[in-house]
Write a protein that holds these residues in place. Structure first.
Motif, short mmCIF file in Angstrom:
data_model
loop_
_atom_site.label_atom_id
_atom_site.label_comp_id
_atom_site.label_asym_id
_atom_site.label_seq_id
_atom_site.Cartn_x
_atom_site.Cartn_y
_atom_site.Cartn_z
N ALA A 84 -62.32 16.39 116.85
CA ALA A 84 -61.60 17.34 116.01
C ALA A 84 -61.62 16.91 114.55
O ALA A 84 -61.87 17.72 113.64
CB ALA A 84 -60.16 17.50 116.50
N THR A 85 -61.36 15.63 114.31
CA THR A 85 -61.38 15.12 112.93
C THR A 85 -62.79 15.18 112.35
O THR A 85 -62.99 15.55 111.19
CB THR A 85 -60.84 13.68 112.88
N SER A 86 -63.78 14.81 113.15
CA SER A 86 -65.16 14.86 112.69
C SER A 86 -65.56 16.27 112.29
O SER A 86 -66.18 16.49 111.24
CB SER A 86 -66.10 14.35 113.80
N PHE A 87 -65.22 17.25 113.12
CA PHE A 87 -65.55 18.63 112.81
C PHE A 87 -64.86 19.08 111.52
O PHE A 87 -65.44 19.80 110.70
CB PHE A 87 -65.16 19.55 113.97
N ALA A 88 -63.61 18.67 111.34
CA ALA A 88 -62.87 19.05 110.13
C ALA A 88 -63.53 18.47 108.89
O ALA A 88 -63.63 19.13 107.84
CB ALA A 88 -61.42 18.58 110.24
N ILE A 89 -63.98 17.21 108.96
CA ILE A 89 -64.66 16.57 107.83
C ILE A 89 -65.97 17.29 107.54
O ILE A 89 -66.29 17.60 106.38
CB ILE A 89 -64.91 15.08 108.14
N LEU A 90 -66.74 17.58 108.58
CA LEU A 90 -68.02 18.27 108.40
C LEU A 90 -67.82 19.66 107.80
O LEU A 90 -68.54 20.06 106.87
CB LEU A 90 -68.73 18.38 109.75
N ASP A 91 -66.84 20.39 108.30
CA ASP A 91 -66.58 21.73 107.77
C ASP A 91 -66.18 21.68 106.30
O ASP A 91 -66.61 22.52 105.49
CB ASP A 91 -65.48 22.41 108.59
N ARG A 92 -65.33 20.71 105.95
CA ARG A 92 -64.89 20.59 104.56
C ARG A 92 -66.07 20.24 103.66
O ARG A 92 -66.18 20.74 102.53
CB ARG A 92 -63.81 19.51 104.45
N PHE A 93 -66.95 19.37 104.12
CA PHE A 93 -68.13 18.98 103.34
C PHE A 93 -69.01 20.18 103.04
O PHE A 93 -69.42 20.40 101.89
CB PHE A 93 -68.91 17.91 104.11
N SER A 133 -63.28 8.91 107.02
CA SER A 133 -62.61 8.95 108.31
C SER A 133 -61.51 10.00 108.34
O SER A 133 -60.83 10.16 109.35
CB SER A 133 -62.03 7.58 108.65
N SER A 134 -61.33 10.72 107.23
CA SER A 134 -60.35 11.79 107.18
C SER A 134 -60.77 12.80 106.12
O SER A 134 -61.57 12.48 105.22
CB SER A 134 -58.96 11.25 106.83
N VAL A 135 -60.23 14.00 106.19
CA VAL A 135 -60.51 15.01 105.17
C VAL A 135 -59.99 14.54 103.82
O VAL A 135 -60.62 14.78 102.79
CB VAL A 135 -59.89 16.35 105.57
#
Length: 320
Positions: free
Chosen positions: A32-41, A292-294
């Motif tokens: 979930a965190t990985s997807f959030a970081i990728l989406d924000r990028f 490791s976080s948004v």
């Protein structure tokens, strides 16, 4: 976000001037965190993501391939038009071991590793494929030919080299050119504003720091250099992440003083100024940044377009 060009010919791609490192995605960083970081990028204009088939075999329960598998699930759901780079050669062949059992760079190992990468990412073509570490048990010509075969088959687009001695990089490129085949067009090495002593190894196994010779070679041949650990794993800002012994020399204090002066003048953080310094070098350097976080990623993104003045760069460069 600014862009850079990688590759030549039909494989040439425009990518963001910051590359997102996905090393810990799928292991110590949950999905979930990985997807959030990728989406924000991607939302911020990022188009370049880096992984490897070895990531992250050292994490609890890791065997390698976890990062690629997670990226494959993310790509399948979104198809955001990003360029994904991966690396082969360093994944252990025996669970629970390290680089002593690395898959290596024989023709058979290259074919098998590339097939695994394509399957985990869910792609027909690996946009950018690096050899992750050296394998001096195999002739360079064998590795060069195996990688070129992948390009000819449409299974790899652009080829790159990571963590190799400059003389071996040159020999590999000459071997490819002499055979009229695809060769290395992108490099990946460790580099940052602070410079380590070259007679003291950094503690991270397998890391190879870009030397002045390597950077000069890249400049002359117009080879983009992806620089990993540009923020030295929090070493610029986190008291709990002290700099290693390799940075224990007078030049470090001088450079930190110059860095702090420029950070104060620009209102930016140390990390943001370091990334601006790297992006403003007189050759195509692309910082490869992990998060490791948004929140950590946002600090990077907020400074992605920071430009230093000529005077600020001169003062940072002069610090020794």
């Amino acid at each position: 976000m600014r862009t850079r060009t990688i590759g030549t010919g039909v494989a040439k791609r425009q990518v963001s001037s910051i590359c997102l490192g996905a090393m810990m995605f799928g292991t110590t960083i949950d999905e979930a965190t990985s997807f959030a970081i990728l989406d924000r990028f991607v939302e911020a204009g990022g188009t370049f993501i880096d992984t490897a088939d070895a990531y992250s075999f050292w994490a609890p329960g890791g065997r390698g391939g976890e990062s690629e598998a997670l990226l494959g699930r993310w790509l399948a759901d979104r198809r955001p038009g990003v360029v994904v780079a991966s690396k082969l050669g360093a994944r252990p062949t025996v669970p629970g071991t390290g680089l002593e059992t690395a898959e290596g760079l024989s023709a058979a190992a290259v074919r098998q590793a590339a097939a695994g990468i394509r399957e985990r990412l869910g792609v027909e073509t690996i946009d950018l494929l690096y050899t992750h570490i050296e394998d001096r048990t195999v002739g360079l010509e064998e590795t060069v030919s195996a990688l070129a075969d992948l390009v000819d088959a449409g299974e790899a687009g652009i080829l790159g080299v990571s963590n190799h001695a400059t003389w071996r990089l040159e020999r590999a490129r000459v071997a490819a050119a002499d055979a009229g085949r695809a060769g290395c067009e992108v490099l990946q090495y460790r580099y940052s504003y602070l410079q380590p002593r070259h007679d003291v190894p950094v503690p991270e196994a397998g890391h190879v720091h870009a030397t002045p010779e390597l950077l000069d070679y890249a400049r002359v041949h117009d080879l983009p250099v992806l620089v990993y650990s540009p923020l030295i794993s929090g070493g610029y800002t986190r008291p709990d992440k002290p700099l290693s012994q390799a940075y224990d020399h007078p030049g470090t204090a001088s450079r930190l003083e110059a860095l702090d002066e420029v950070a104060k003048e620009t209102g930016a953080t140390r990390n943001q100024v370091v990334l601006a310094w790297l992006q403003g070098l007189d050759q195509p350097v692309i910082p490869l940044v992990g998060a490791s976080s948004v929140g950590q990623l946002d600090e990077v993104l907020e400074g992605a377009d920071l430009e230093l003045s000529t005077d600020q760069r001169a003062r940072m460069d002069a610090a020794r």
